[in-house]
Motif scaffolding. Structure first.
Motif, PDB file in Angstrom:
ATOM      1  N   SER A 163       3.190  -0.742   0.215  1.00 51.62           N
ATOM      2  CA  SER A 163       2.645   0.181   1.790  1.00 51.62           C
ATOM      3  C   SER A 163       1.239  -0.254   1.424  1.00 51.62           C
ATOM      4  O   SER A 163       0.435  -0.509   1.377  1.00 51.62           O
ATOM      5  CB  SER A 163       3.072   1.612   0.791  1.00 51.62           C
ATOM      6  OG  SER A 163       2.524   1.725  -0.558  1.00 51.62           O
ATOM      7  N   THR A 214      -2.027   0.921  -1.277  1.00 47.22           N
ATOM      8  CA  THR A 214      -1.389   1.325  -2.007  1.00 47.22           C
ATOM      9  C   THR A 214      -2.380   1.617  -3.262  1.00 47.22           C
ATOM     10  O   THR A 214      -3.403   0.965  -3.189  1.00 47.22           O
ATOM     11  CB  THR A 214      -0.551  -0.312  -2.545  1.00 47.22           C
ATOM     12  OG1 THR A 214       0.996   0.264  -3.391  1.00 47.22           O
ATOM     13  CG2 THR A 214      -0.604  -0.902  -2.751  1.00 47.22           C
ATOM     14  N   THR A 244       2.378  -6.351   3.401  1.00 48.94           N
ATOM     15  CA  THR A 244       2.395  -4.847   2.974  1.00 48.94           C
ATOM     16  C   THR A 244       2.782  -4.081   4.148  1.00 48.94           C
ATOM     17  O   THR A 244       3.074  -5.070   5.586  1.00 48.94           O
ATOM     18  CB  THR A 244       0.821  -4.311   3.527  1.00 48.94           C
ATOM     19  OG1 THR A 244       0.173  -5.279   4.615  1.00 48.94           O
ATOM     20  CG2 THR A 244      -0.559  -4.513   2.256  1.00 48.94           C
ATOM     21  N   TYR A 245       3.427  -3.525   4.397  1.00 52.10           N
ATOM     22  CA  TYR A 245       4.036  -2.727   5.788  1.00 52.10           C
ATOM     23  C   TYR A 245       3.677  -1.463   5.861  1.00 52.10           C
ATOM     24  O   TYR A 245       2.445  -0.490   4.480  1.00 52.10           O
ATOM     25  CB  TYR A 245       5.701  -1.954   4.920  1.00 52.10           C
ATOM     26  CG  TYR A 245       5.999  -1.290   3.785  1.00 52.10           C
ATOM     27  CD1 TYR A 245       5.532   0.312   4.020  1.00 52.10           C
ATOM     28  CD2 TYR A 245       6.168  -1.927   2.854  1.00 52.10           C
ATOM     29  CE1 TYR A 245       6.060   0.948   3.521  1.00 52.10           C
ATOM     30  CE2 TYR A 245       6.605  -0.787   1.820  1.00 52.10           C
ATOM     31  CZ  TYR A 245       6.216  -0.106   1.834  1.00 52.10           C
ATOM     32  OH  TYR A 245       6.484   1.116   0.745  1.00 52.10           O
ATOM     33  N   TYR A 293       2.093   2.440   6.237  1.00 50.35           N
ATOM     34  CA  TYR A 293       2.652   3.803   5.640  1.00 50.35           C
ATOM     35  C   TYR A 293       2.117   4.917   6.121  1.00 50.35           C
ATOM     36  O   TYR A 293       2.854   5.948   6.808  1.00 50.35           O
ATOM     37  CB  TYR A 293       2.950   3.583   3.981  1.00 50.35           C
ATOM     38  CG  TYR A 293       3.126   4.867   2.912  1.00 50.35           C
ATOM     39  CD1 TYR A 293       4.500   4.704   3.510  1.00 50.35           C
ATOM     40  CD2 TYR A 293       2.095   6.457   3.223  1.00 50.35           C
ATOM     41  CE1 TYR A 293       5.473   6.128   2.079  1.00 50.35           C
ATOM     42  CE2 TYR A 293       2.964   6.486   1.731  1.00 50.35           C
ATOM     43  CZ  TYR A 293       4.714   6.904   1.967  1.00 50.35           C
ATOM     44  OH  TYR A 293       4.747   8.043   1.268  1.00 50.35           O
ATOM     45  N   MET A 331       6.518   2.372   9.651  1.00 47.57           N
ATOM     46  CA  MET A 331       7.329   1.732   8.294  1.00 47.57           C
ATOM     47  C   MET A 331       8.519   1.151   8.512  1.00 47.57           C
ATOM     48  O   MET A 331       8.546   0.333   8.341  1.00 47.57           O
ATOM     49  CB  MET A 331       6.843   3.110   6.882  1.00 47.57           C
ATOM     50  CG  MET A 331       7.835   2.821   5.881  1.00 47.57           C
ATOM     51  SD  MET A 331       8.055   3.991   4.528  1.00 47.57           S
ATOM     52  CE  MET A 331       9.194   3.806   3.297  1.00 47.57           C
ATOM     53  N   HIS A 387       3.110   9.337  -3.979  1.00 50.61           N
ATOM     54  CA  HIS A 387       2.468   8.586  -3.726  1.00 50.61           C
ATOM     55  C   HIS A 387       0.892   8.418  -3.953  1.00 50.61           C
ATOM     56  O   HIS A 387       0.326   9.338  -3.201  1.00 50.61           O
ATOM     57  CB  HIS A 387       2.261   8.094  -2.571  1.00 50.61           C
ATOM     58  CG  HIS A 387       1.750   6.915  -1.566  1.00 50.61           C
ATOM     59  ND1 HIS A 387       0.978   6.584  -1.152  1.00 50.61           N
ATOM     60  CD2 HIS A 387       2.535   5.579  -1.370  1.00 50.61           C
ATOM     61  CE1 HIS A 387       0.619   5.740  -0.471  1.00 50.61           C
ATOM     62  NE2 HIS A 387       1.895   4.938  -0.710  1.00 50.61           N
TER      63      HIS A 387
END
Ligand SMILES: Cc1ncc(COP(=O)(O)O)c(C=O)c1O
Length: 396
Positions: A126, A129, A146-147, A149, A162, A182
């Motif tokens: 993410s 992260t 990476t995505y 988030y 996402m 998270h």
């Protein structure tokens, strides 16, 4: 020989702790390092853990090595916590697992196992992260992507973006998901969002890699396992790195779990042998002490009950602190609405202020947290919350 190596900059979080210690301001506030703190600023030994230590002292008869796999009672107890007592994958004998040296150890050995499957594997993490995911996973040689988030401007998860990115993953890709709470944002997927991620995993065939470091700190021990259990029960393969550092307060004992859910019991046997061989090649066998304590707690109804109450108390305290901070910010005239902090979960929150504001509040008011604006909620208490709110409002 070592002169060929470059001098590294100090670790930003550890550097922050040093700066905090050296600050002579009596009203200084530390919201940096991610450890739970009580009202007096201490990181206590849980009562359930203290009792288990006494039992272990009487019970332990040898300090000989434990096996690379670790303490089986501990592994079984942790798998029940994570996957549920009625877990179909456990009953079908589809779970390989080893006790690992902390959640970090689990993340690393699972990454090494992925390299054994294919060194070309892509792992999607993410944005943002936990900073340590990058070296823990990336140094094994896996390729990181990476995505999207979290959207700071919108103070929440950018779920559409996402999903859109996850829909572009390929079969064999790995997607790292934070099981709950998270780190660093405190912004968690709702159950409906987990359901949607599962659908994409089923469509695209990516392998979920669940990092569960804060079970019980979000909504509750059962509630926080929603995502992990959903993936485990509905996909052929899932990998899980869990940690007992926070919810058992066993930070320095280094106890975690690496689990691999496999398609069938034959593959389970392969995975079990491989993950033990990975562990053998790095540290041989895990430290015994923390796992032995968790085993004692989870196997004893009374101690387990006490531990659950202690986890609940830590969670409830952090929720109260969030609400207190939101109220104090408003009371002190904040022009922005900070109520989004109340929807975030666990030990961390993104205040969603700029790096310049973070530096200003550090320099002028001795309030220490990282530039991303991640704060450790457990560093707040009744004594410092008003000072903190005033300091924050002054730099907004
Ligand atoms: C997201 C996340 N994963 C894993 C860990 C690993 O924790 P440990 O190695 O201390 O068990 C942490 C610790 O801060 C974390 O925040």
């Amino acid at each position: 020989m070592f002169e060929v190596l470059p001098q590294l900059a100090p670790d930003p979080i550890l550097g922050l702790s040093v700066a905090y210690r050296e600050d002579s301001n009596p009203d200084k506030i530390d919201l940096g390092v991610g450890v739970y703190k009580d009202e007096k600023g201490n990181t206590p030994i849980l009562n359930s853990v203290a009792k288990a230590q006494r039992i272990l002292l009487d019970r332990e008869t040898s300090k000989t090595y434990i096996t690379p796999q670790g303490n089986q009672g501990y592994i079984d107890g942790m798998l029940s916590l994570l996957l549920g007592e009625q877990s179909r994958v456990l009953m079908a004998n589809r779970v390989a697992a080893v006790q690992a040296p902390g959640g970090c150890g689990a993340l690393r050995i699972l990454s090494e196992l992925l390299v054994r499957c294919s060194a070309k594997t892509k792992v999607w993490v993410s944005d943002p992260t936990w900073a340590n995911h990058i070296p823990l996973i990336g140094s094994s040689g896996l390729q990181l992507e990476t995505y999207p988030y979290f959207n700071k401007a919108a103070t929440g998860i950018n779920f559409d973006a996402m999903l859109e990115t996850l829909k572009k993953t390929e079969k064999g890709d790995v997607v790292l998901l934070h099981g709950c709470c998270h780190n660093p944002t405190g912004a968690d997927l709702t159950n409906a969002q987990w359901d949607a991620v599962l659908e994409v995993a089923q469509e695209r065939g990516f392998l979920p890699f669940l990092d569960v470091a804060y079970l019980g700190f979000g909504d509750g021990l059962e509630e926080d396992a929603y995502g992990v259990r959903l993936m485990a029960e509905n996909l052929p393969e899932v990998i899980i790195a869990a940690s007992c550092s926070k919810n058992f307060g066993l930070y320095r004992e280094r106890v975690g779990l690496a689990a691999i859910i496999t398609e069938n019991s034959q593959t389970r046997q392969i995975a079990q042998g491989q993950i033990q061989s990975v562990a053998r090649g790095i540290y041989s066998m895990p430290p015994s002490y923390g796992g032995a304590l968790v085993d004692i707690i989870l196997a004893d109804e009374g101690l387990k009950h006490e531990w659950v109450s202690e986890v609940n108390a830590m969670r409830n305290r952090m929720q109260t602190l969030r609400a207190m901070l939101v109220d104090k910010l408003e009371e002190n005239g904040a022009q922005r609405d900070f109520s989004f902090l109340n929807t975030q979960k666990g030990m961390f929150s993104f205040l969603c202020i700029t790096p310049e504001q973070v530096l200003e509040v550090r320099e002028k008011h001795s309030v220490y947290f990282v530039e991303s604006s991640r704060v450790n909620i457990a560093g707040i208490n009744q004594q410092n919350v008003d000072t903190l709110a005033k300091a924050l409002v002054s730099v907004l």
